[in-house]
Design an enzyme around this catalytic site. Structure first.
Site, PDB file in Angstrom:
ATOM      1  N   LYS A 117      52.189  17.253  38.785  1.00 17.46           N
ATOM      2  CA  LYS A 117      52.984  16.020  38.766  1.00 17.46           C
ATOM      3  C   LYS A 117      52.562  15.047  37.677  1.00 17.46           C
ATOM      4  O   LYS A 117      53.313  14.140  37.329  1.00 17.46           O
ATOM      5  CB  LYS A 117      52.930  15.340  40.141  1.00 17.46           C
ATOM      6  CG  LYS A 117      53.747  16.106  41.167  1.00 17.46           C
ATOM      7  CD  LYS A 117      53.803  15.435  42.511  1.00 17.46           C
ATOM      8  CE  LYS A 117      54.810  16.161  43.401  1.00 17.46           C
ATOM      9  NZ  LYS A 117      54.514  16.070  44.813  1.00 17.46           N
ATOM     10  N   LYS A 208      64.199  29.083  42.511  1.00 21.02           N
ATOM     11  CA  LYS A 208      64.606  28.659  43.855  1.00 21.02           C
ATOM     12  C   LYS A 208      65.541  27.453  43.759  1.00 21.02           C
ATOM     13  O   LYS A 208      65.515  26.714  42.780  1.00 21.02           O
ATOM     14  CB  LYS A 208      63.384  28.342  44.710  1.00 21.02           C
ATOM     15  CG  LYS A 208      62.716  27.022  44.394  1.00 21.02           C
ATOM     16  CD  LYS A 208      61.767  26.655  45.522  1.00 21.02           C
ATOM     17  CE  LYS A 208      61.403  25.185  45.485  1.00 21.02           C
ATOM     18  NZ  LYS A 208      62.508  24.301  45.846  1.00 21.02           N
ATOM     19  N   LYS A 211      66.204  20.409  45.185  1.00 20.14           N
ATOM     20  CA  LYS A 211      67.023  19.201  45.192  1.00 20.14           C
ATOM     21  C   LYS A 211      66.892  18.409  43.900  1.00 20.14           C
ATOM     22  O   LYS A 211      67.813  17.702  43.514  1.00 20.14           O
ATOM     23  CB  LYS A 211      66.744  18.342  46.424  1.00 20.14           C
ATOM     24  CG  LYS A 211      65.319  17.920  46.667  1.00 20.14           C
ATOM     25  CD  LYS A 211      65.288  17.015  47.895  1.00 20.14           C
ATOM     26  CE  LYS A 211      64.107  17.255  48.809  1.00 20.14           C
ATOM     27  NZ  LYS A 211      62.782  17.012  48.222  1.00 20.14           N
TER      28      LYS A 211
END
Ligand code: ATP
Ligand code: MG
Length: 341
Positions: A117, A208, A211
């Site tokens: 991140k 995959k 969102k």
């Protein structure tokens, strides 16, 4: 005997996808319904984890919506099911501070999620670095044994166990260690063949469904119009082999559709695969899956619409009373260990 606890929280920074639904929400509801006689089931909204990154939509709306999703997905409410918002139980942040004082920079620096991140960013907020400690507090306050998380969170679970062990060694038995990742998997799978499923990106089935992928046709959202969802399935990427078989490596697009068909209809994957294996008309399979998904969504959205905000607020009121009681008791023993009390 103490009733053990299963704890789960879904970040509500944006609308959920069909992947989140089939891979996280539905399995959690199954698990809760199967165990709520013998376990406390803590379903909390990690709102303090939400604020470490951007939020799509309105946080308050997202919170209520996400809790309605559990009910719409079939969660049966009883006295052992506890809904609460993390920020309404101040012990989470208090314990998190105290755990910060026994956690080390080195071990947080090693967290893969943090590395991912923060990679390439010029400036990273401290929350992104420190949230695994808040997560440890979320778990340890309730002596939670099982925390159904994906593999990406196993490292944080190990950190939680390590912090609890370190604390207990230094101050005496205070925290119950959550089960190891291996034990978690065994417990969660409960013998089902639908464990660890990964719904694929509809446009790019090597990846995959996520969102955060900005491409609308790559993913089906839980608030998509059923007809829109059907169109997305019809335009899903497949392959040019011209023969249906379940082969995630060579035919990920087709295999993904078979997987979705099985999960949405709650059928064993094997049954769906044997029905379709060898067929050559991809369009027929797409039409069937499109119909299944749009029916499922329409049904889910209908149930969702019948749940009032008030119903959720009532559940939160009792849930937060319970959570504060349990968490404050644990917090006091930690404060006493540090001689703060
Ligand atoms: P992001 O793109 O922000 O990472 P995401 O769609 O990957 O979003 P997460 O918030 O990372 O969702 O994960 C929420 C839960 O949904 C986790 O339990 C995760 O394992 C599950 N999940 C996420 N994507 C899928 C998928 N494609 N198939 C099945 N389960 C999924
Ligand atoms: Mg993710």
């Amino acid at each position: 005997m103490n009733t053990p606890t299963i704890l789960t929280g879904l970040r509500v920074n944006s609308e959920l996808t069909l992947g989140n639904f089939l891979g996280a929400l539905v399995p959690m509801v199954r698990l809760a319904n199967a165990h709520s006689e013998t376990f406390h089931i803590n379903i909390f909204v990690p709102d303090l984890h939400s604020i470490i990154s951007d939020i799509d939509g309105e946080l308050q709306t997202n919170i209520i919506k996400s809790l309605k999703y559990y009910l719409a997905a079939g969660l049966k409410i009883n006295d052992n099911i506890h809904f609460y918002r993390q920020s309404y139980v101040p012990a989470h942040t208090e314990l998190s501070w105290m755990l910060n004082c026994i956690a080390t920079m080195g071990e947080l620096n090693r967290m893969t999620q943090y590395k991912d991140k923060s990679a390439g960013k010029e400036s990273v907020n401290v929350g992104i670095f420190d949230y695994p400690v808040l997560m440890a507090a979320d778990i340890l306050l309730y002596d939670a044994k099982y925390i159904p998380v994906g593999e990406d969170q196993f490292q944080h679970l190990e950190l939680t166990r390590r912090l609890a062990e370190r604390f207990n060694r230094k101050f005496g038995e205070t925290f119950t260690l959550p089960a190891t990742p291996k034990e978690q998997i065994t417990f969660m799978s409960g013998g089902s063949d639908q464990d660890g499923i990964r719904i694929r990106d509809l446009q790019n089935p090597e990846r995959k469904m996520s969102k955060s992928n900005p491409a609308p046709n790559s993913k089906i959202m839980l608030d998509d119009e059923p007809t829109t969802a059907a169109k997305k399935i019809m335009s899903a990427t497949t392959d040019s082999l011209g023969k249906i078989s379940f082969d995630m490596f060579n035919q990920p697009g087709i295999s993904n559709l078979l997987q979705i068909e099985a999960l949405v209809n709650d059928l064993p994957l094997q049954d769906v695969v044997s029905t379709w294996s060898g067929e050559t008309h991809y369009g027929d399979l797409k039409q069937k899956v499109a119909a299944s998904v749009s029916t499922m969504l329409a049904d889910f959205q209908r149930k969702f619409a019948t749940i009032s905000d008030q119903e959720i607020f009532d559940l939160l009121e009792t849930g937060e009373t319970y959570a504060n009681e349990v968490a404050n008791k644990k917090l006091l023993s930690v404060q006493q260990a540090f001689k703060l009390r």
